[in-house]
Design an enzyme around this catalytic site. Structure first.
Site, mmCIF file in Angstrom:
data_model
loop_
_atom_site.group_PDB
_atom_site.id
_atom_site.type_symbol
_atom_site.label_atom_id
_atom_site.label_comp_id
_atom_site.label_asym_id
_atom_site.label_seq_id
_atom_site.Cartn_x
_atom_site.Cartn_y
_atom_site.Cartn_z
ATOM 1 N N ASN A 1 0.799 -1.226 0.000
ATOM 2 C CA ASN A 1 0.000 0.000 0.000
ATOM 3 C C ASN A 1 0.831 1.276 0.000
ATOM 4 O OD1 ASN A 1 -2.335 -1.627 0.176
ATOM 5 N ND2 ASN A 1 -2.102 -1.711 2.390
ATOM 6 N N CYS A 2 2.108 1.185 -0.348
ATOM 7 C CA CYS A 2 2.941 2.385 -0.509
ATOM 8 C C CYS A 2 3.218 2.551 -1.987
ATOM 9 C CB CYS A 2 4.254 2.256 0.254
ATOM 10 S SG CYS A 2 4.103 2.573 2.008
ATOM 11 N N LEU A 3 2.855 3.690 -2.507
ATOM 12 C CA LEU A 3 3.071 3.950 -3.940
ATOM 13 C C LEU A 3 4.528 4.213 -4.243
ATOM 14 C CD1 LEU A 3 -0.022 6.222 -4.549
ATOM 15 C CD2 LEU A 3 0.196 3.784 -4.970
#
Length: 117
Positions: A115-117
């Protein structure tokens, strides 16, 4: 099992350390404090005790949950381990500019947080 693309290597203490295209270790077992120091230097950081505290929290989190924490769980884990003053986004942003969860995980030798771009 998918193979991880190797983009480049670092040489640390005479060992070749494979990195993926985003600069994360291909083999988690390749991590050492010297590797962390070298990766930090690439980020323009000099690791001090406060960095090492967070790196230790991250490595413990990974050992317990088998994943690197995204920002919110990272803030919570740091707060629980190191106290409310250190468990604040602003503190982590100061230590690991940009994206603290991604930068700190990279320096801790962990995979990119989900969930980290």
């Amino acid at each position: 099992m998918a193979t991880t693309e190797i983009a480049r290597h670092l040489t640390v203490e005479g060992r070749d350390i494979a990195l993926d295209p985003e600069g994360y270790l291909v083999e988690l077992a390749d991590w050492s404090p010297a590797v962390a120091e070298r990766l930090a230097a690439e980020e323009g950081l000099t690791l001090v005790d406060e960095h090492w505290e967070v790196i230790e929290v991250l490595r413990d989190f990974y050992a317990r949950f088998e994943q690197a924490p995204a920002m919110r769980p990272l803030v919570k884990a740091v707060g629980l381990a190191l106290g409310p003053e250190k468990g604040r986004s602003i503190h982590l942003m100061r230590l690991f500019p940009g994206s603290p969860a991604k930068v700190a995980a990279r320096l801790a030798g962990l995979p990119k947080p989900a969930n980290c771009l």
